[in-house]
Structures are given as C-alpha cells and as structure tokens.
Write a protein that holds these residues in place. Structure first.
Motif, PDB file in Angstrom:
ATOM      1  N   ASN A   3      -1.104 -11.380  -3.327  1.00  0.00           N
ATOM      2  CA  ASN A   3       0.040 -12.334  -3.325  1.00  0.00           C
ATOM      3  C   ASN A   3      -0.228 -12.770  -2.162  1.00  0.00           C
ATOM      4  O   ASN A   3      -1.348 -12.753  -0.938  1.00  0.00           O
ATOM      5  CB  ASN A   3       1.309 -11.682  -3.007  1.00  0.00           C
ATOM      6  CG  ASN A   3       1.411 -11.070  -2.145  1.00  0.00           C
ATOM      7  OD1 ASN A   3       0.961 -10.508  -1.659  1.00  0.00           O
ATOM      8  ND2 ASN A   3       3.076 -10.007  -2.121  1.00  0.00           N
ATOM      9  N   ASN A   4       0.238 -14.292  -1.747  1.00  0.00           N
ATOM     10  CA  ASN A   4       0.056 -14.849  -0.958  1.00  0.00           C
ATOM     11  C   ASN A   4       1.340 -14.652   0.834  1.00  0.00           C
ATOM     12  O   ASN A   4       0.513 -15.611   1.357  1.00  0.00           O
ATOM     13  CB  ASN A   4      -0.307 -16.606  -1.343  1.00  0.00           C
ATOM     14  CG  ASN A   4      -1.370 -16.810  -2.378  1.00  0.00           C
ATOM     15  OD1 ASN A   4      -2.125 -16.568  -1.815  1.00  0.00           O
ATOM     16  ND2 ASN A   4      -0.812 -17.449  -2.629  1.00  0.00           N
ATOM     17  N   ILE A   5       1.250 -14.199   0.491  1.00  0.00           N
ATOM     18  CA  ILE A   5       2.965 -13.585   1.617  1.00  0.00           C
ATOM     19  C   ILE A   5       1.741 -12.569   2.729  1.00  0.00           C
ATOM     20  O   ILE A   5       1.159 -12.235   2.956  1.00  0.00           O
ATOM     21  CB  ILE A   5       3.488 -13.005   1.056  1.00  0.00           C
ATOM     22  CG1 ILE A   5       4.468 -13.889   0.429  1.00  0.00           C
ATOM     23  CG2 ILE A   5       4.331 -12.666   2.192  1.00  0.00           C
ATOM     24  CD1 ILE A   5       5.740 -13.096   0.036  1.00  0.00           C
ATOM     25  N   LYS A   6       1.434 -13.952   3.878  1.00  0.00           N
ATOM     26  CA  LYS A   6       0.820 -13.322   4.963  1.00  0.00           C
ATOM     27  C   LYS A   6       1.573 -12.173   5.501  1.00  0.00           C
ATOM     28  O   LYS A   6       3.265 -12.322   6.423  1.00  0.00           O
ATOM     29  CB  LYS A   6       0.912 -14.005   6.886  1.00  0.00           C
ATOM     30  CG  LYS A   6      -0.328 -15.318   6.059  1.00  0.00           C
ATOM     31  CD  LYS A   6      -1.317 -14.451   5.089  1.00  0.00           C
ATOM     32  CE  LYS A   6      -2.720 -16.157   4.846  1.00  0.00           C
ATOM     33  NZ  LYS A   6      -3.487 -15.405   3.506  1.00  0.00           N
ATOM     34  N   LYS A   8       3.962 -10.158   8.691  1.00  0.00           N
ATOM     35  CA  LYS A   8       4.547 -10.462  10.139  1.00  0.00           C
ATOM     36  C   LYS A   8       5.639  -9.954  10.665  1.00  0.00           C
ATOM     37  O   LYS A   8       6.318  -9.158   9.494  1.00  0.00           O
ATOM     38  CB  LYS A   8       5.127 -11.625   9.982  1.00  0.00           C
ATOM     39  CG  LYS A   8       6.115 -12.393   9.185  1.00  0.00           C
ATOM     40  CD  LYS A   8       6.600 -13.751   9.784  1.00  0.00           C
ATOM     41  CE  LYS A   8       7.923 -14.373   8.725  1.00  0.00           C
ATOM     42  NZ  LYS A   8       8.418 -15.006   9.416  1.00  0.00           N
ATOM     43  N   ARG A  11       8.218  -8.434   7.714  1.00  0.00           N
ATOM     44  CA  ARG A  11       7.822  -8.105   6.626  1.00  0.00           C
ATOM     45  C   ARG A  11       7.612  -6.611   5.927  1.00  0.00           C
ATOM     46  O   ARG A  11       7.634  -6.208   6.565  1.00  0.00           O
ATOM     47  CB  ARG A  11       7.057  -8.891   6.372  1.00  0.00           C
ATOM     48  CG  ARG A  11       6.990 -10.791   5.805  1.00  0.00           C
ATOM     49  CD  ARG A  11       6.397 -11.617   5.543  1.00  0.00           C
ATOM     50  NE  ARG A  11       7.182 -12.683   5.069  1.00  0.00           N
ATOM     51  CZ  ARG A  11       6.313 -13.633   5.635  1.00  0.00           C
ATOM     52  NH1 ARG A  11       5.244 -13.865   5.375  1.00  0.00           N
ATOM     53  NH2 ARG A  11       6.603 -15.048   5.118  1.00  0.00           N
ATOM     54  N   VAL A 145       2.506  -7.644   0.742  1.00  0.00           N
ATOM     55  CA  VAL A 145       3.606  -8.029   1.781  1.00  0.00           C
ATOM     56  C   VAL A 145       4.473  -9.198   0.440  1.00  0.00           C
ATOM     57  O   VAL A 145       4.700 -10.059  -0.177  1.00  0.00           O
ATOM     58  CB  VAL A 145       2.117  -9.171   2.227  1.00  0.00           C
ATOM     59  CG1 VAL A 145       3.541 -10.027   3.412  1.00  0.00           C
ATOM     60  CG2 VAL A 145       1.690  -8.410   3.258  1.00  0.00           C
ATOM     61  N   SER A 146       5.757  -8.620   1.260  1.00  0.00           N
ATOM     62  CA  SER A 146       7.031  -9.180   0.897  1.00  0.00           C
ATOM     63  C   SER A 146       8.169  -9.774   1.460  1.00  0.00           C
ATOM     64  O   SER A 146       7.689  -8.565   2.890  1.00  0.00           O
ATOM     65  CB  SER A 146       7.635  -7.828   0.310  1.00  0.00           C
ATOM     66  OG  SER A 146       8.968  -8.754  -0.580  1.00  0.00           O
ATOM     67  N   ASP A 147       8.888 -10.457   1.721  1.00  0.00           N
ATOM     68  CA  ASP A 147      10.029 -10.615   2.453  1.00  0.00           C
ATOM     69  C   ASP A 147      10.605  -9.070   1.954  1.00  0.00           C
ATOM     70  O   ASP A 147      10.498  -8.562   0.848  1.00  0.00           O
ATOM     71  CB  ASP A 147      10.591 -11.510   1.933  1.00  0.00           C
ATOM     72  CG  ASP A 147       9.880 -13.275   2.981  1.00  0.00           C
ATOM     73  OD1 ASP A 147       8.733 -12.931   3.708  1.00  0.00           O
ATOM     74  OD2 ASP A 147       9.614 -13.863   2.529  1.00  0.00           O
ATOM     75  N   LEU A 170       9.027  -8.693  -6.248  1.00  0.00           N
ATOM     76  CA  LEU A 170       7.990  -9.679  -5.424  1.00  0.00           C
ATOM     77  C   LEU A 170       7.412 -11.365  -7.203  1.00  0.00           C
ATOM     78  O   LEU A 170       6.911 -11.690  -7.166  1.00  0.00           O
ATOM     79  CB  LEU A 170       7.085  -9.584  -5.767  1.00  0.00           C
ATOM     80  CG  LEU A 170       6.172  -8.041  -4.211  1.00  0.00           C
ATOM     81  CD1 LEU A 170       5.094  -7.449  -4.737  1.00  0.00           C
ATOM     82  CD2 LEU A 170       6.094  -8.563  -3.815  1.00  0.00           C
TER      83      LEU A 170
END
Length: 187
Positions: A3-6, A8, A11, A145-147, A170
């Motif tokens: 996925n495109n979430i970075k 940080k 997260r 990676v996910s919020d 997701l």
C-alpha cells in the motif's frame, strides 16, 4: 509496496500473512518512534501468560495481560495509554494515545481503580529497526502500513481478530488476506 501509506509515529505495521520471522507472525505493531535513526514499536496482538500483578507485586489488582512487545530488551516493561488527563505524562503518538509516562502515578491510578484495564496496555520488550531497515522491509512487502482505524483497536485483547480487523480496514483490495490460513500448507 503493498500500500502507499508511509510509516510514521502512531501508525500500524501489519505483517504479511506468511512472514517467516516467528516474532512477527500475524502481528500488528504500533509505531512509537520513526525517523532517520530508526523505528520503535510494540506488538499489539501477542498476549503473554503473565499479568501485571505477577511482575509488579504491589499492583495487587492489576489483571492486565503483559504483551510481547518485541524481541529487543525483552526484560524491560513498557506501556501505551490513553489516560493523559489522569497521568499528566507520556509521549503523544496520536489519536489520544501516549507512550510511557510516570509509572508511580500509573501505579496509584491502577491501585485506586481510577483507570480501566482498557486504558493502558503493557509490553515486555519492544520491536526496533535500524536506520532504513523498516523501509527496506516494507519495500519487500513484509509489512503493510495503516492508520489506526479506532483507538479502541490498540487495546483489543483478541489477538487474531485484531490482525484481521486492521487488514479488513485497509479496504476491499486487502480484505481477502485476512482469510489466509496461518499455515500456508492448509491453503
């Protein structure tokens, strides 16, 4: 990258379903540090056999499970909480969540039932990555990676359900992964 979430602070890292490392098999990790020098987080869904009162004797009512936070410094105790108003300490990690804080204050809050078991989660050890290591593992599709879907997610005590719920969160593109068997030979 899956996925495109970075990554940080605040997260989640979700292990791919067939990760070979037994420390992280079907794990969900909350990142509490992420920067140029590396990353730190805690595995949210590997409850251990110990209760807090088994480890700290004067916490006579503390039935909180202690989770395996990761393979680094496995003899150290850490905690995540959402009771800053009562504790007045801790490092913010987002969504009303805090990492660490004044343990003596926490001890009093636990013993006086001023906070609930659902407001704090304890870990033995932590998960750590050197500079660039986590980014490389994400590029190799070891992690998604996910919020955080909901702060209550962090305090879930259903280990397998937590992993599945964050994958389903997701979106439809990833939901099928949640149904993969833990043992690929059973697929």
């Amino acid at each position: 990258m899956l996925n495109n979430i970075k990554p940080k602070i605040g997260r989640l890292l979700i292990s791919e379903p067939f990760m070979a490392d037994p420390n992280f098999k079907r794990s969900v990790v909350l990142l509490t540090e992420h920067g140029d020098e590396g990353s730190v987080g805690y595995i949210l869904n590997q409850a251990g056999n110990l209760l807090l009162k088994d480890v700290i004797q004067d916490l006579w009512q503390a039935d909180n499970h202690i989770y395996f936070g990761g393979p680094v410094a496995a003899d150290t105790l850490h905690f995540i909480h959402r009771c800053y108003d009562q504790m007045q300490s801790g490092e913010p990690i987002g969504d009303g969540l805090y990492w660490g804080g004044n343990f003596e204050t926490l001890r009093i809050l636990i013993n006086t039932n001023a906070i609930s078991e659902n407001d704090v989660k304890f870990f033995m050890g932590y998960s750590g990555w050197d500079e660039g290591q986590l980014d490389r593992e994400i590029e190799q599709n070891a992690w998604m990676v996910s919020d955080i879907p909901d702060p209550d997610t962090i305090f879930s005590n259903d280990d397998e359900k937590l992993w599945r719920d964050v994958i389903v969160n997701l979106g439809p593109k990833y939901a099928h992964i949640s149904n993969f068997p833990a043992d690929p030979s059973l697929n």
